[in-house]
Scaffold this motif. Structure first.
Motif, PDB file in Angstrom:
ATOM      1  N   MET A   1     -38.456  13.006  40.379  1.00 48.45           N
ATOM      2  CA  MET A   1     -38.254  11.574  39.676  1.00 48.45           C
ATOM      3  C   MET A   1     -39.590  11.612  38.529  1.00 48.45           C
ATOM      4  O   MET A   1     -40.661  11.810  39.057  1.00 48.45           O
ATOM      5  N   SER A   2     -39.320  11.271  37.405  1.00 57.79           N
ATOM      6  CA  SER A   2     -40.224  11.154  36.514  1.00 57.79           C
ATOM      7  C   SER A   2     -39.975   9.878  35.504  1.00 57.79           C
ATOM      8  O   SER A   2     -38.802   9.435  35.249  1.00 57.79           O
ATOM      9  N   VAL A   3     -41.016   9.170  35.283  1.00 55.63           N
ATOM     10  CA  VAL A   3     -40.859   7.791  34.328  1.00 55.63           C
ATOM     11  C   VAL A   3     -41.898   8.264  33.106  1.00 55.63           C
ATOM     12  O   VAL A   3     -43.181   8.640  33.324  1.00 55.63           O
ATOM     13  N   SER A   4     -41.202   8.001  31.863  1.00 59.22           N
ATOM     14  CA  SER A   4     -42.170   8.104  30.595  1.00 59.22           C
ATOM     15  C   SER A   4     -41.793   6.778  29.981  1.00 59.22           C
ATOM     16  O   SER A   4     -40.718   6.231  29.744  1.00 59.22           O
ATOM     17  N   VAL A   5     -43.118   6.405  29.726  1.00 58.28           N
ATOM     18  CA  VAL A   5     -43.136   5.065  28.967  1.00 58.28           C
ATOM     19  C   VAL A   5     -43.663   5.139  27.589  1.00 58.28           C
ATOM     20  O   VAL A   5     -44.684   5.855  27.487  1.00 58.28           O
TER      21      VAL A   5
END
Length: 831
Positions: A1-5
Motif C-alpha cells: 500500500m502506498s499513499v502519494s500526497v
C-alpha cells in the motif's frame, strides 16, 4: 500500500501539468481531492462539462448559506478529475462535508462582508489554499488565512501568514507569486512534490491550526483511512500544499481525530455544477481564492511551447481588431524586450509582468487604454463555462435553459448588446423572458435607453454571471417555470407590508412588461388600497407616470391592461384635488422638486386618451342645482366608477373611484355629470393655480409656459409684463423667467414681444440687482442649446441695429410735407 500526497497550488498551470504526469506515472487505484464529499456523485458528469465550472453547495430555503468550489482547465484538481474519469479510477472528495461547513454560516450574509462564497475583495490567496471558499460574512481565507496575519511558523492558534511569502523571502524574492511561478509554474510540468512537502513542513513547524482548519484536516485523514481500509493499494491525494504535512508523517490517532469531529452541527446541503467565468476567478472581482490572471494561466497551460511569443502575437491581433496599427516588427521587438527583462531579473521565463511591460512599451506605445484592453480581453479573459443537460438542476434552471435554447439567447460572460423589435414574436418573447428574470432578481439583461423614440424597440445589455444560478435556486420554490415563478414573486412583493406606492406602481409596470396577466389583479388591488390611504400628493404624482406608461403597453405589446384606467383616473383626480394645497408656501428647493413632478404628470397626461362619450349610464346632463355629495359622480369618472357607499373604507372608496375620505365631491367636480377628459381636468387645475397671487415665481412661470404651449393662454405677454414689472422683487422675477424658460429657449427666438420684455427687464435693473439675479439667469440661459443661445443673441443684436438705423436714417426735409399734412388734420399749426 502506498499513499502519494501531491501538494499543489489551486489554479496553477504548472501544478496541473505536474499532477497529470504524476498520476499517469503512479496509476493510482483511487484519487482523493480536496472538496466536499457530497460531490462524489457529481464527478461522473465531469466529461460533459466545459470549464470554468464550479461546485455549488447551498442549503435549501437559505440561499445566504452557499459556497462555490471553482475549477478551471488549468486547475490541478480538474486535471485529476479528468484523469480519473478517463482511466476509470474512482475519484472522491476528502474535505469537510458542506453539510457541516455551511451549518456554521450565519442565516443571512453579512451586508458589509463578502458575497456568499467569496473572500474579501482584492486579497489573492497564497499557493495551497483550497478552491472552496469561506462561509458568508467571514473575513478569513478558506484555510483560516487571516490576510496580513503574523509571519509563517508563528505558534499562534488559528493564525498564520502566507507560507509562500516566507519561502519567497528566504529565497530573496520580494514577490511570493513571482517566486512560485519561477520554481513551479515555469518548470514545464516538472514539479518536485517531495520538495514542496518538505518546505511546507518547515513552514508549519510550531503551528497549531484553529478549530475549523483542525476539523478539515481531521476529516481528510478520516477519508484517507477509509480508503486504506477499503483495500486500495495505490492512493493519490491532491490537496493544497499547506495541508501536505497534516496528511504525511506521524498522524494523530483515530481517537484524537474523532474527538475533533465530534459534535459538528449539520444542515441539509445540496450540490450541483454551475458555469463559472474567468472574471470571477480573478481576485479583483471579489473571489480571494482565485488568481489575478486566469487568461494568462490558461495560455500557459494550453501553450507550453513558446508561450511568450504566442501571447504577444495574440495581443497584437487584439489591438489590430480595434483598429490599432501593430506590425510583425512590433511583435518581434516586444518578444526581445520581454526576454531581456526576464534575463535582467534572473527569471527562467518571462512572466506576466515582463510581457505586459513589453506590450506597453512596444505594442501599445505607452497607451494605457490599449494596455487595459489587453488586460481585459486576455489577462482576465471572457470565458464562460458550460454544464451538460444531465447535470442536476432545479426545475426553474432547466426551464430557463430550455427557453434560452428556444429563443436563441446563449449565456455569455462578455457584455453583449441586443436590439429587440417588439413587433416580432421572437423578440417579444425575448423581452418577456428578460423582464421576468429581472423580477426574480436575475439581472442577466440590463435595459439600455433606446436611441430612437419608437415604443416598439428595446435595447438590452446581456452578461451572465455565476450568481444567477444561485438566484434561480433561491426562487425554485416559487414555481417550476420562469413565468409561474415570476408571477408568484410579483404577488409576494405586492403583499409585502413595506411596499410603497412607488414600489407597487413599478411592480404593475414590470408585470405588464413581463406579460404576467395572472399576477396583475392582485398587484392592482394592492395598488388601489395603497393609493386610497396615501394622502401625500407628491407620492401620487411620482407614481402616476409609471401607471400611465403601463396603461399604454397594451398598444404595442398586445398586453391587456384592463383595470388600469380606473386607477389612473382616480389617482389623477386626487392629484388635481391636492395640488392647489401642495403649491402653497414653498421655498426654492421645494418648488424645484414639485416642478419635476408637475412636468412628469403633464407628460403622462398627454398619453391618456379621452373617454368615449355617453358610455356610462350614470353620466347625465348636469341639473341646475349642484348635486349632493352622495349622488354626484366624480369628474371624468369611467364606466366602472360609481359613488362610494356611505361609511365605505379607503379600499372601497378607491375601488369605486371616490375621492379620499374627507374630500367632498363638490371640491373635485367642475361640471357635475359631464365627462371631462383627463387632459381637460389637468389643464383646468393648472389654469386655476396659475391665477393665484401667492405662488412661488418658479412655479408660476413654469405653469404659464405649460399653459401657453398647450394653447390654453392668450395673455402670456401680459403675465410676463406683470411678473417683471418694477413692483416685483428682482429675485422673484428671475425665478419666474427661469420657470417660464425651462422648457427651452426657442420661444424667445420666435416671439419678438416676449424677447423684448425680457430684454427691457434686464436692461432696467440696477447694477446691484443685476448681480443678485445673475446666478439664476446664468442657470436658465446656460440650459439652452447652443443654437438657441446663438439665435437669441442674433435677434437682440439685429433689434438694436434696426433701432439705431431708424434713428439715423430720418430725412427731415422729405418728412416735412407729411408732418405738415398731419398737423393740418389734427388742427395744429404749421411749425
Amino acid at each position: 500500500m502506498s499513499v502519494s500526497v501531491l501538494g499543489v497550488r489551486h489554479h496553477g498551470p504548472g501544478s496541473a501539468r505536474a499532477v497529470r504526469r504524476e498520476l499517469e506515472r503512479l496509476r493510482p487505484d483511487v484519487i482523493l481531492i480536496e472538496g466536499p464529499p457530497e460531490a462524489d456523485a457529481l464527478v461522473t458528469h465531469a466529461p460533459g462539462l466545459e470549464p470554468p465550472v464550479a461546485l455549488l453547495a447551498h442549503v435549501p430555503g437559505a440561499p445566504a448559506r452557499a459556497a462555490f468550489w471553482p475549477f478551471a482547465e488549468f486547475s490541478p484538481e480538474w486535471q485529476a478529475i479528468r484523469y480519473g474519469t478517463s482511466a476509470g479510477v474512482p475519484v472522491r472528495f476528502c474535505d469537510l462535508p458542506a453539510a457541516h461547513s455551511l451549518a456554521d454560516a450565519p442565516p443571512e450574509a453579512d451586508p458589509g462582508g463578502p458575497e456568499p462564497g467569496t473572500e474579501p475583495p482584492g486579497t489573492a490567496a497564497p499557493a495551497g489554499v483550497t478552491p472552496g471558499t469561506a462561509v458568508p460574512g467571514g473575513g478569513a481565507g478558506p484555510d483560516g488565512v487571516a490576510p496580513g496575519g503574523p509571519g509563517a511558523g508563528a505558534a499562534v492558534t488559528g493564525m498564520r501568514g502566507d507560507p509562500i511569502g516566507a519561502l519567497a523571502g528566504a529565497a530573496g524574492y520580494d514577490d511570493p507569486e513571482r517566486w512560485w511561478e519561477d520554481v513551479v509554474e515555469h518548470r514545464g510540468g516538472d514539479t518536485p512534490f517531495e520538495v514542496i512537502a518538505e518546505a511546507m513542513a518547515a513552514v508549519r513547524e510550531g503551528y497549531r491550526p484553529d478549530e475549523r482548519e483542525a476539523r478539515r484536516e481531521a476529516y481528510m485523514r478520516k477519508t484517507l483511512r477509509a480508503a486504506i481500509k477499503q483495500g486500495f493499494g495505490r492512493i493519490a491525494v491532491v490537496c493544497g500544499a499547506w495541508h501536505v504535512p497534516a496528511l504525511t508523517g506521524p498522524l494523530p490517532s483515530v481517537t484524537a481525530d474523532n474527538a475533533v469531529l465530534r459534535g459538528l452541527s449539520k444542515v441539509k446541503a445540496e450540490l450541483t455544477w454551475v458555469p463559472w467565468t474567468y472574471g470571477r476567478l480573478a481576485s479583483w472581482s471579489g473571489y480571494g481564492a482565485g488568481i489575478t490572471s486566469p487568461g494568462w494561466y490558461h495560455h500557459l497551460f494550453d501553450t507550453p511551447d513558446r508561450p511568450v511569443e504566442r501571447w504577444l502575437a495574440a495581443a497584437a491581433a487584439v489591438l489590430r481588431d480595434e483598429g490599432l496599427a501593430v506590425s510583425s516588427a512590433h511583435v518581434i521587438e516586444s518578444v526581445r524586450l520581454a526576454g531581456s527583462l526576464a534575463a535582467l531579473r534572473g527569471r527562467p521565463l518571462a512572466g506576466l509582468g515582463e510581457v505586459t511591460e513589453a506590450a506597453r512599451a512596444v505594442l501599445c506605445e505607452g497607451d494605457d487604454l490599449a494596455v487595459e484592453l489587453i488586460q481585459r480581453r486576455m489577462v482576465v479573459g471572457d470565458r464562460l463555462g458550460h454544464v451538460s443537460d444531465g447535470t442536476p438542476m432545479v426545475p426553474l434552471q432547466r426551464d430557463l435553459r430550455d427557453r434560452q435554447r428556444r429563443l436563441k439567447l446563449r449565456p455569455e460572460a462578455l457584455d453583449r448588446e441586443i436590439d429587440l423589435d417588439l413587433r416580432k414574436p421572437l423578440d417579444l418573447d425575448r423581452s418577456h423572458l428578460l423582464h421576468r428574470l429581472r423580477l426574480l432578481g436575475v439581472g442577466w439583461g440590463t435595459p439600455v435607453r433606446a436611441r430612437g423614440k419608437g415604443t416598439f424597440r428595446e435595447t438590452w445589455t446581456l452578461q451572465w454571471r455565476p450568481e444567477h444560478d444561485l438566484a434561480l435556486i433561491e426562487h425554485a420554490a416559487l414555481g417550476t417555470t420562469v413565468p409561474s415563478a415570476a408571477a408568484q414573486r410579483a404577488g409576494d412583493l405586492a403583499g409585502a407590508p413595506s411596499a410603497t406606492l412607488a414600489d407597487l406602481t413599478s411592480l404593475v409596470e414590470q408585470c405588464l412588461l413581463a406579460d404576467l396577466p395572472q399576477a396583475l389583479p392582485g398587484v392592482l388591488a394592492a395598488l388601489s388600497a395603497k393609493a386610497a390611504l396615501d394622502t401625500d400628493v407628491t407620492h401620487l404624482m411620482a407614481a402616476l407616470p409609471a401607471m400611465v406608461r403601463a396603461h399604454r403597453y397594451g398598444d404595442v405589446r398586445g398586453t391587456s391592461a384592463d383595470g388600469l384606467a380606473v386607477i389612473v383616473r382616480s389617482m389623477l383626480e386626487r392629484i388635481c384635488v391636492g395640488l392647489p394645497v401642495a403649491v402653497t408656501g414653498l421655498d426654492d428647493d421645494a418648488a424645484a422638486d414639485l416642478l419635476k413632478h408637475v412636468d412628469a404628470v403633464h407628460s403622462a397626461v398627454a398619453l391618456l386618451t379621452d373617454p368615449p362619450e355617453n358610455t356610462s349610464p350614470q353620466r347625465t346632463a348636469a341639473p341646475e342645482t349642484a348635486p349632493s355629495e352622495e349622488t354626484a359622480a366624480p369628474e371624468g369618472a369611467g364606466p366602472e366608477e360609481t359613488a362610494a357607499p356611505e361609511g365605505a373604507g379607503p379600499e372601497e372608496r378607491a375601488a369605486s373611484g371616490a375621492p379620499p375620505s374627507g374630500v367632498a365631491r363638490s371640491e373635485v367636480v367642475e361640471e357635475a355629470g359631464s365627462a371631462v377628459s383627463p387632459r381637460g381636468r389637468w389643464m383646468g387645475t393648472l389654469r386655476g393655480i396659475s391665477d393665484r397671487q401667492d405662488l412661488h415665481g418658479l412655479i408660476e412661470g413654469r405653469l404659464t409656459r405649460i399653459l401657453l404651449d398647450s394653447g390654453e393662454l392668450d395673455d402670456a405677454g401680459d403675465r410676463m409684463s406683470r411678473a417683471m414689472s418694477r413692483g416685483q422683487a428682482p429675485a422673484r422675477a428671475a425665478a419666474w423667467v427661469e420657470g417660464f424658460l425651462s422648457g427651452g429657449g426657442l420661444l424667445l427666438v420666435h416671439d419678438p414681444r416676449l424677447l423684448g420684455l425680457v430684454d427691457d427687464w434686464l436692461t432696467g435693473l440696477s447694477g446691484e440687482q443685476f448681480v443678485d439675479v445673475l446666478p439664476l439667469l446664468r442657470r436658465t440661459f446656460g440650459g439652452f442649446a447652443a443654437p438657441e443661445r446663438r439665435s437669441i443673441g442674433e435677434r437682440l443684436r439685429s433689434a438694436g441695429r434696426d433701432d439705431a438705423d431708424r434713428e439715423q436714417d430720418v430725412d427731415e426735409h422729405r418728412a416735412a410735407a407729411a408732418v405738415a399734412t398731419v398737423l393740418s388734420i389734427i388742427g395744429g399749426t404749421d411749425g
